[in-house]
Design a protein around this motif. Structure first.
Motif, short mmCIF file in Angstrom:
data_model
loop_
_atom_site.label_atom_id
_atom_site.label_comp_id
_atom_site.label_asym_id
_atom_site.label_seq_id
_atom_site.Cartn_x
_atom_site.Cartn_y
_atom_site.Cartn_z
N GLY A 171 -4.69 -0.60 24.18
CA GLY A 171 -5.04 -1.75 23.37
C GLY A 171 -5.64 -1.37 22.03
N TYR A 172 -5.68 -0.07 21.74
CA TYR A 172 -6.24 0.43 20.49
C TYR A 172 -5.38 -0.07 19.33
CZ TYR A 172 -9.05 3.84 17.85
OH TYR A 172 -9.94 4.45 17.01
N ALA A 173 -6.03 -0.56 18.26
CA ALA A 173 -5.30 -1.23 17.19
C ALA A 173 -5.59 -0.62 15.82
CB ALA A 173 -5.64 -2.72 17.18
N TYR A 174 -4.63 -0.83 14.93
CA TYR A 174 -4.81 -0.50 13.51
C TYR A 174 -4.46 -1.73 12.70
CZ TYR A 174 -4.12 1.38 8.86
OH TYR A 174 -4.22 1.59 7.50
N VAL A 175 -5.28 -2.04 11.70
CA VAL A 175 -5.09 -3.25 10.88
C VAL A 175 -5.24 -2.89 9.41
CG1 VAL A 175 -5.87 -5.61 10.46
CG2 VAL A 175 -6.09 -4.62 12.75
N GLU A 176 -4.34 -3.43 8.57
CA GLU A 176 -4.43 -3.19 7.13
C GLU A 176 -3.79 -4.36 6.39
OE1 GLU A 176 -3.25 0.21 3.75
OE2 GLU A 176 -2.65 0.47 5.86
N ALA A 177 -4.37 -4.73 5.26
CA ALA A 177 -3.87 -5.85 4.46
C ALA A 177 -3.02 -5.34 3.30
CB ALA A 177 -5.03 -6.69 3.95
N PHE A 178 -1.98 -6.12 2.95
CA PHE A 178 -1.09 -5.79 1.83
C PHE A 178 -0.82 -7.06 1.02
CE2 PHE A 178 -0.31 -2.55 4.97
CZ PHE A 178 -0.14 -1.39 4.23
N ILE A 179 -0.48 -6.87 -0.24
CA ILE A 179 -0.17 -8.01 -1.11
C ILE A 179 1.21 -8.57 -0.81
CG2 ILE A 179 0.22 -8.68 -3.53
CD1 ILE A 179 -2.70 -8.36 -2.77
N SER A 180 2.08 -7.75 -0.25
CA SER A 180 3.46 -8.17 0.01
C SER A 180 3.89 -7.72 1.40
CB SER A 180 4.39 -7.58 -1.06
OG SER A 180 5.74 -7.78 -0.71
N GLN A 181 4.95 -8.34 1.90
CA GLN A 181 5.57 -7.91 3.15
C GLN A 181 6.88 -7.16 2.88
OE1 GLN A 181 6.06 -11.47 5.54
NE2 GLN A 181 4.00 -11.29 6.39
N ASN A 182 6.99 -6.57 1.69
CA ASN A 182 8.24 -5.89 1.34
C ASN A 182 8.37 -4.55 2.06
OD1 ASN A 182 6.49 -4.19 0.00
ND2 ASN A 182 7.01 -4.91 -2.06
N GLN A 183 9.48 -3.86 1.78
CA GLN A 183 9.79 -2.60 2.45
C GLN A 183 8.72 -1.54 2.21
OE1 GLN A 183 13.04 -2.13 4.29
NE2 GLN A 183 11.55 -0.75 5.20
N GLU A 184 8.23 -1.47 0.98
CA GLU A 184 7.22 -0.47 0.66
C GLU A 184 5.94 -0.70 1.46
OE1 GLU A 184 4.85 1.39 -3.21
OE2 GLU A 184 6.31 -0.23 -3.49
N SER A 185 5.48 -1.95 1.54
CA SER A 185 4.27 -2.26 2.30
C SER A 185 4.47 -1.98 3.79
CB SER A 185 3.88 -3.73 2.09
OG SER A 185 3.61 -4.00 0.74
N TRP A 186 5.62 -2.39 4.30
CA TRP A 186 5.95 -2.19 5.73
C TRP A 186 5.96 -0.70 6.08
CZ3 TRP A 186 6.15 -4.73 10.11
CH2 TRP A 186 7.00 -4.35 11.14
N THR A 187 6.57 0.11 5.22
CA THR A 187 6.65 1.55 5.47
C THR A 187 5.27 2.20 5.34
OG1 THR A 187 8.91 1.55 4.59
CG2 THR A 187 7.78 3.69 4.75
N THR A 188 4.55 1.86 4.29
CA THR A 188 3.22 2.42 4.09
C THR A 188 2.30 2.09 5.26
OG1 THR A 188 3.45 2.18 1.69
CG2 THR A 188 1.22 2.46 2.53
N ALA A 189 2.42 0.89 5.80
CA ALA A 189 1.59 0.48 6.94
C ALA A 189 1.84 1.38 8.14
CB ALA A 189 1.89 -0.98 7.29
N HIS A 190 3.10 1.71 8.40
CA HIS A 190 3.42 2.59 9.52
C HIS A 190 2.86 3.99 9.31
CE1 HIS A 190 6.17 -0.64 10.58
NE2 HIS A 190 6.47 -0.02 11.70
#
Length: 354
Positions: A171-190
């Motif tokens: 159940g361990y989680a990671y959370v981060e906010a981004f200005i956009s849901q684009n490919q760059e944000s999605w990849t950076t989040a991973h």
């Protein structure tokens, strides 16, 4: 009760044990046991056919004969072992048999061993089939709730989107906010999630977003090219949740709701002037969230993760670097344009897509 007379008769005709069990409506184990006992007392069909059913039963199973005592496995420990990667019931049954032989005890056959395990799972927890193995899956999604950032120049509210990654076992989680849901944000989040966990799971399970999955049908799953490169770089497999199957992502859906309550709702009255400031506040709340004691069992997500971490695959030497793919048609001047810059290509590609 099995028809012992019929078992002896069919055996005398050369019928196989499997066919005898089908004809007498009993298990092959029973057939084998009856024939073994009959051979031990030299009881054959020629002498048994003149005996009554009770006399045959008494000879095969003399009254007062103690029933064999089988060693009952510790199914609580077995279920715990089943949560580990590569562990199967067949392996655990073989180990159980070895332990019984060493202790001089009688083990159950695999069919009975498996049956008792299924009974244990049903009796103790009807949802145990949703259990996950440590280090196996990372589930990812965007939270439904947004957090607004105040523009310091105009005072306008800028919407931010919250990425959530969860390891279902702990159940361990990671959370981060981004200005956009684009490919760059999605990849950076991973990339940041893998860095936060300090390792990689064997399976990556996203929802069917276009930044991750291009197409999902019953016969085909097309993964976004950039997302596939990300998975190859980290040595993981992308297995998306099936459409209209929320149970495939039950853990992350639940965790997203918990995160929205525990982290985002607690920050609802705080004004943030930058994305960096927002993510610093989220990071503080995330530590509290992962260390918060479970309500229905002992420990916390952080404590469970300390056990799970050793099962994660190691991180690659370097983090993944985003590559953005575009398709362009080569013009007659053998140039293509991207980001307002022209680049020449071999003239053979004129009017072809590259």
């Amino acid at each position: 009760m099995a028809n012992y007379r019929e078992i002896l008769r069919l055996h005398s005709l050369g019928i196989s044990n499997k066919q005898i069990s089908a004809a007498c409506h009993c298990s092959r184990t029973t057939v084998i046991d009856v024939l073994k006992r009959a051979a031990g007392i030299s009881l054959e069909w020629g002498s048994a056919k003149d005996l009554s059913d009770k006399e045959i039963t008494d000879r095969l199973f003399p009254p007062g004969l103690p029933k064999p005592c089988y060693k009952m496995p510790d199914y609580g420990e077995i279920h715990k072992e089943m949560g580990k990667n590569g562990v199967t019931l067949s392996l655990l049954w073989a180990e159980y048999c070895c332990q019984c032989r060493e202790a001089g005890e009688l083990p159950y056959q695999s069919t009975q061993f498996n049956k008792y395990y299924r009974d244990y799972v049903i009796k103790n927890n009807a949802t145990m089939h949703l259990d996950h193995k440590p280090g196996e899956i990372m589930e990812v999604d965007w939270a439904g709730q947004n957090v607004c950032i105040t523009d310091t120049d105009t005072g306008a509210s800028i919407k931010s989107y919250v990425f959530v990654a969860v390891l279902p076992y702990s159940g361990y989680a990671y959370v981060e906010a981004f200005i956009s849901q684009n490919q760059e944000s999605w990849t950076t989040a991973h990339v940041n999630a893998y860095k936060y966990f300090g390792g990689v799971t064997r399976i990556l399970r996203p929802d069917n977003l276009k930044t991750g999955i291009t197409l999902v049908t019953k016969s085909e799953t097309v993964i976004n090219r950039t997302y596939l490169e990300l998975a190859e770089h980290y040595g993981t497999a992308v297995i998306p949740a099936r459409p209209r199957s929320p149970r495939d992502k039950a853990t992350v859906e639940c965790s997203v709701g918990i995160v929205s309550t525990w982290i985002l709702a607690s920050l609802r009255n705080v004004q943030f002037l930058s994305l960096h400031e927002l993510n610093e506040a989220i990071a503080e709340k995330l530590i509290e969230f992962n260390n918060k004691p479970f309500q229905k069992k002992e420990g916390s997500r952080a404590a469970a993760f300390s056990e799970e971490k050793i099962f994660l695959l190691p991180l690659p030497p370097r983090p993944y670097e985003l590559a953005t793919w575009k398709i362009a048609t080569v013009q007659y001047n053998y140039h293509i344009s991207t980001d307002h810059h022209n680049y020449s290509v071999p003239y053979e590609y004129i009017k072809r897509k590259v």
